[in-house]
Design an enzyme around this catalytic site. Structure first.
Site, PDB file in Angstrom:
ATOM      1  N   SER A 174      -4.211 -39.751  -1.149  1.00  0.00           N
ATOM      2  CA  SER A 174      -2.942 -40.398  -0.776  1.00  0.00           C
ATOM      3  C   SER A 174      -2.055 -40.890  -1.911  1.00  0.00           C
ATOM      4  O   SER A 174      -0.903 -41.216  -1.671  1.00  0.00           O
ATOM      5  CB  SER A 174      -3.209 -41.560   0.168  1.00  0.00           C
ATOM      6  OG  SER A 174      -3.315 -41.065   1.466  1.00  0.00           O
ATOM      7  N   LYS A 217       2.835 -50.307  -1.816  1.00  0.00           N
ATOM      8  CA  LYS A 217       2.578 -49.698  -0.504  1.00  0.00           C
ATOM      9  C   LYS A 217       2.249 -50.829   0.470  1.00  0.00           C
ATOM     10  O   LYS A 217       1.526 -51.771   0.097  1.00  0.00           O
ATOM     11  CB  LYS A 217       1.384 -48.747  -0.679  1.00  0.00           C
ATOM     12  CG  LYS A 217       0.999 -47.905   0.525  1.00  0.00           C
ATOM     13  CD  LYS A 217      -0.188 -47.012   0.123  1.00  0.00           C
ATOM     14  CE  LYS A 217      -0.582 -46.019   1.206  1.00  0.00           C
ATOM     15  NZ  LYS A 217      -1.718 -45.157   0.786  1.00  0.00           N
ATOM     16  N   SER A 227      -0.606 -40.413   1.961  1.00  0.00           N
ATOM     17  CA  SER A 227       0.054 -41.413   2.765  1.00  0.00           C
ATOM     18  C   SER A 227       0.947 -42.370   1.972  1.00  0.00           C
ATOM     19  O   SER A 227       1.713 -43.104   2.580  1.00  0.00           O
ATOM     20  CB  SER A 227      -0.996 -42.226   3.519  1.00  0.00           C
ATOM     21  OG  SER A 227      -1.814 -42.931   2.596  1.00  0.00           O
TER      22      SER A 227
HETATM   23  N1  GLN Z   1      -4.462 -37.493   4.148  1.00  0.00           N
HETATM   24  C1  GLN Z   1      -5.776 -38.063   4.200  1.00  0.00           C
HETATM   25  C2  GLN Z   1      -6.042 -38.617   5.566  1.00  0.00           C
HETATM   26  O1  GLN Z   1      -5.313 -38.375   6.438  1.00  0.00           O
HETATM   27  C3  GLN Z   1      -5.945 -39.041   3.096  1.00  0.00           C
HETATM   28  C4  GLN Z   1      -5.337 -40.335   3.352  1.00  0.00           C
HETATM   29  C5  GLN Z   1      -5.602 -41.301   2.242  1.00  0.00           C
HETATM   30  O2  GLN Z   1      -5.966 -40.936   1.129  1.00  0.00           O
HETATM   31  N2  GLN Z   1      -5.430 -42.555   2.560  1.00  0.00           N
HETATM   32  O3  GLN Z   1      -6.987 -39.276   5.804  1.00  0.00           O
END
Ligand code: GLN
Length: 533
Positions: free
Chosen positions: A196, A96, A172
């Protein structure tokens, strides 16, 4: 069959047995990337508009072709010299684009780091290299990992789901999940702050593991919420997730929050029998509770029946294998997970984002500025996307001295209650004495691109079933349990007490073995058939 579709452990075996070279495996992967990925994400590039764009995966922000060839050649010469390049010898993987890699652009999906070449590598990247893995490229994500669909990246086109390219990958770590599902690398490194890793893994039909907080070093990870962030693997099989965790777990003197707890042999743990394990089901995880700003009330919605049925059927398989399924497990604070996360993650994000100022590194405005404040303002105004701007404003507001008691302090209390819920059900002397909890990973399957993006509150509710894990700091492992009527993957997750990764792997592996011959197991993402891969 291309080596792209083999699991990492088999690739490493073949390479070590000199049946195929690391370079040949890499070339297969690069070819697959050319076949399915389309153009890589670029800042200020047009979104997917053409038919070709809409039919491609767009997992990558950068294909590190030359770098990968060098690494693969090195592995091959080690093999020739009779040396052991490590348990992931020659396995192609992606990272990532939130992990720094020395000498390579590391962007966090943001324009503000679009010119940032990192002078150092994340510990996990170094450890993957020591284990013999070959980095094929950086993959796309929500900007600074803020989102659940990967659509907020400044790098366009954003990733598309290999099972249906009109749908999101989840987020994400969407590029990671899409790349793994499409065979563009056997493994990907992702991060999980509120879900994420697990959320996109479930949307793309892969395995995804969020380790216990501190199990894996955060050094070299571009920070979001420092008390929540966890790096971990996405892979197509449970065994590959175990192998990767083995490679990256363990104390790191460069991360003071990394755990000193010894790292077990995860493959041995994974192979353990699950007979007699107590596995819980909680109604709290089969509904989503949210605050409706019109009626000013808490509204409860059951999750999709198809997801419920798939998870309950997975519980049935585990019962057949000898696990004790314990129902009606209470986790009363689950519904506060998202609001609590909203506060804590925004406060930590706003603090972590302050370092991007156009002075030390990264993007700087080319407009004239009168003083330092104007330089900051113009740089940030031009180079942060909507999500970081919203989160910074929200974080600064929530942590302001006059609101501190009402929001941040309260959120910390709610976080402690969420942790206590889990401690109670996993307590070996308690009423439930669970070894693991089985839940759906996400309340929906992959939604169409553009259908949720723009509503950051609705988007945040995608995480209701994953965030409490991060609040509590415990591990969570998602694995595929079937498909819905539209052919979209469904994921279930197992959660357990601190450092129970080995046990979670054993549950998912037992399920994987038990369902090996189910029809749905032989499905492949349509994009692979369409491209003759
Ligand atoms: N979807 C969550 C957010 O928007 C988690 C994102 C993550 O785990 N980095 O913060």
């Amino acid at each position: 069959m291309s080596t792209c579709d083999l699991p990492a452990y088999q690739i490493a075996e073949l390479i070590r047995a000199k049946q195929v070279s690391a370079l040949e495996v890499l070339e297969d992967t690069l070819k697959r990337v050319k076949q399915v990925d389309g153009r890589p994400g670029e800042v200020d590039a047009p979104a997917a508009e053409t038919v070709e764009d809409r039919a491609a995966v767009h997992a990558f922000t950068l294909v590190t072709e030359d770098y990968a060839r060098q690494q693969a050649r090195q592995i091959d010469s080690q093999i020739q010299a009779g040396e052991d390049p490590g348990p992931l010898a020659g396995v192609p993987y992606t990272a990532k684009d939130i992990f720094t890699v020395r000498g390579i652009r590391s962007t966090a999906g943001s324009k503000i780091l679009s010119n940032y070449i990192s002078p150092y590598s994340a510990t996990v990247v170094e450890r993957m290299q020591e284990a013999g893995a070959v980095l094929v490229g950086k993959v796309n994500l929500d900007e600074f990992t803020y989102g659940s669909s990967s659509e907020s990246s400044a790098y366009k086109p954003v990733p598309r789901n290999p099972w249906d390219t009109s749908r999101v990958t989840g987020g994400s770590s969407g590029g990671s999940a899409a790349a793994v599902a499409a065979g563009e690398g056997a493994i990907s490194l992702g991060t999980d702050t509120g879900g994420s890793i697990r959320h996109p893994a479930s949307f793309c039909g892969t395995v995804g593991l969020k380790p216990t907080y501190g199990r894996v070093s955060r050094y070299g990870l571009i920070a979001f919420g420092s008390s929540l962030d966890c790096p971990g693997p996405l892979a197509r099989s449970v065994t590959d997730a175990a192998l990767t965790l083995q490679a990256i777990a363990g104390q790191d003197p460069r991360d003071a929050t990394s755990a000193t707890v010894p790292v077990p042999d995860y493959l041995a743990e994974m192979a353990k029998d699950i007979r007699g394990l107590r596995i819980g089901l909680s109604e709290e995880f089969f509904r989503v509770t949210y605050f409706d700003s019109e009626s000013m009330e808490l509204v409860e919605n059951p999750i999709d029946d198809q997801i419920r049925d798939a998870v309950l059927s997975a519980a049935g398989f585990l019962a057949q294998l000898g696990a004790d399924i314990v129902t009606d497990v209470p986790l009363p604070h689950t519904k506060y997970g998202v609001p609590t996360y909203f506060v804590i993650s925004r406060v930590e994000a706003s603090s972590n984002l302050l370092r991007y100022d156009g002075v030390k590194y990264g993007y700087r405005t080319s407009a004239p500025f009168a003083d330092l404040r104007e330089l900051y303002r113009k740089t940030r105004g031009e180079a942060f996307g909507v999500e970081p701007k919203l989160r910074m404003l929200m974080g600064v507001y929530l942590s302001a001295a006059q609101f501190d008691k009402g929001y941040y302090q309260r959120a910390l209390k709610a976080r402690a209650l969420i942790r206590q819920d889990f401690e109670a059900i996993f307590d070996p002397q308690g009423d439930y004495r669970l070894d693991a909890l089985l839940t759906p990973t996400a309340p929906t399957t992959a939604f169409p691109i553009g259908s949720v993006y723009g509503d950051s509150v609705l988007m945040q509710y995608s995480d209701q079933l994953t965030v409490t894990t991060n609040h509590a700091g415990i591990p969570g492992l998602t694995f595929p349990v079937g498909f819905d009527r539209e052919g979209l993957p469904i994921g279930a997750q197992v959660l357990g007490p601190d450092y129970s990764e080995g046990r979670l792997l054993s549950v998912a592996r037992a399920y994987e073995l038990a369902t090996e011959n189910e029809d749905w197991r032989s499905r492949r993402p349509p994009i692979l058939a369409d491209n003759g891969s």
